[in-house]
Design a protein around this motif. Sequence first.
Motif, mmCIF file in Angstrom:
data_model
loop_
_atom_site.group_PDB
_atom_site.id
_atom_site.type_symbol
_atom_site.label_atom_id
_atom_site.label_comp_id
_atom_site.label_asym_id
_atom_site.label_seq_id
_atom_site.Cartn_x
_atom_site.Cartn_y
_atom_site.Cartn_z
ATOM 1 N N ALA A 40 -7.967 -5.385 -8.345
ATOM 2 C CA ALA A 40 -7.654 -6.487 -7.428
ATOM 3 C C ALA A 40 -7.548 -6.009 -5.979
ATOM 4 N N ARG A 41 -7.839 -4.738 -5.746
ATOM 5 C CA ARG A 41 -7.785 -4.151 -4.403
ATOM 6 C C ARG A 41 -6.376 -4.227 -3.826
ATOM 7 N N GLU A 42 -5.422 -3.845 -4.631
ATOM 8 C CA GLU A 42 -4.033 -3.761 -4.204
ATOM 9 C C GLU A 42 -3.546 -2.328 -4.413
ATOM 10 N N PRO A 43 -4.066 -1.392 -3.599
ATOM 11 C CA PRO A 43 -3.758 0.029 -3.828
ATOM 12 C C PRO A 43 -2.280 0.357 -3.694
ATOM 13 N N ALA A 44 -1.557 -0.343 -2.836
ATOM 14 C CA ALA A 44 -0.130 -0.048 -2.695
ATOM 15 C C ALA A 44 0.601 -0.336 -4.001
#
Length: 459
Positions: A40-44
Motif C-alpha cells: 500500500a506504499r506505507e513504508p513508515a
Amino acid sequence: MQNLLCHWSLILGLGLIGAPAAGQSNLAELQAGAEASLVAREPAQTAALAEQMLAQDPDSYPALFLLAVAQSDLGQDAASAQTAARAYDVAPDEQSRLQSARLVARARGRLKHFVRAEFWLRRAANHISSEAEAQAVVTEYVRITSANPLSVQLNGSIAPSDNVNNGSDEGILEFEGIPLTFLLPEDRRALSGIEYFTSVQLDYRLSEDAAQRTSLSAAMSGQAYTLSSDARDLLDSSPNADIRSVTGNDFSTFLAQVGASHTRKTLSPLGPVTFGFNLGSYWSGGERIVDFTDYIVSHKIPVNDRAFYSLRASVRDQNVLTDALVDTLTYDLRGSFSTALPNNDRVQLSLTGRKNDAGPESSYKEYTTEIGYAFAQPVFGTRWSSSLELGYRNYPVFATTLDGRRDHFVTIGANTVFEDIRYFGFSPSLDVSATRTRSNAEEVESSALQIRFGIVSNF
C-alpha cells in the motif's frame, strides 16, 4: 509502478520462507500487516510493524528484510544497508541471501559507496541459481560501475612454462663467416619453471559529458619465477660461479606507471578520439633499469552496434639506467577490426607495425598480424576463444651475422573460462599458448609452451 512491482517480487521472495509456526501467530499477523503496508506504499507503517516483530525475534529474517525495504523507501539508505546486511547474515536460504545482498548494494549505490556496492553485488553472485538472476546482478553491477568514477581491475595467474627466460633452444652462438661455434652461457638457454603474475589497474574519471571524458590511471604488474629441477641442474653445471647462483628472482620483472587520458567525442565525425600519456619505470631482477614515457592517440570508428574499427599510434621514449642497455624510441601503429557474426561469435583482425630505434645493433622493424575468434555459446559450462599471431622482425645490423638479422615468429593460443564455477563473480580460466621463433641468428631461435591458470571476472 516500477517500485510496486519490485516490492511484489521482494514479498514473493519472503513467501519462499514459509509462514511462522503456529505458536507465533502474533508474528504471522505482524508480518502480514507489514507486507500489506508495503504494498500500500506505507513504508513508515511497514517499518513500525517490522520493529515490533524484531522486538519478539531479533533474528527474524522477514522482519529484517521488510524493515530494510521500508527504510529504503523512506530514503534512509544508510540504515537500510545495515539492516539488509543483518538480514543477509540470518537468511535461511540462497534466494534470501541473494535478495538481501542486492538490497545492500542498492542502498550503498544510492549513498555513492560504489566499491562497497560492487562488493555486495559480487557477494550476491555467489547465490544465483538461474541465468535470469545472473543477468539481473550483472545489469546492476554495470550500472554501479558506470556511476563509480573509480574502476579497479585485478588479474592474477600461475603459468608453468618450458622457457621462462625466452632462452635459446640450441644454446649455440655462431658468427657468420667465422668457422667457430660457441656455447651460450647456461642462463641464456631455455630454462623451464613456473611464472607467477599479478597486476592491478586503477582508472579515475575526473569528468565526463556529451563531448569529452577525462581520467587518470595507475597500473602495477609483476612477474616472479621459480625454476624447475632440470633448469636448476643446468645452471649448477656451469663452471661460472655467478651463473650457478642464478635463481628465478633474477628473471623477475615489475612495472609501475601513472598516466592520463582525454577523449573527445565530437572531434571526428567517425567516432571518439583519445589522447593519452604514461610515465613509468621497469625493474628486472630487482634492479630498476628503465624509465619511460608513452604518448598515445587512438581512434575508434563504429560501423554499427556489432562491428567497429580502431586505430592506435604510440611513441615510447625509453631512458635506460644501466650500461647494459641503450636509450630507445619505439613507434607503434596498430589497426584492428572487430565484428560479431550472425551466430554472435566474435572475430577480430589486427595489423601492427613497429619501429624500434635503439642504436646500430639493437634497432629493428617488426610487423605482426593477429586473428582472434571468441565463441558466443558455452560448451559444457565453458566459454572458449582462440588466437593466432604471425610476425616478422628485421634488424639491419646484427653482431653475429653479415647481413642483419631476420626473425619469423608464430604464436597460437586458446583460452577457456569455466563459467559454471563462480565465486564472488569470478571464474577460473585456462590459457594454453605455444610460441616458435626462427632466425638466421641461431642463438635467438627459441620455442615456448606455456599453460596459464588464472581468474577472470564474469562482470
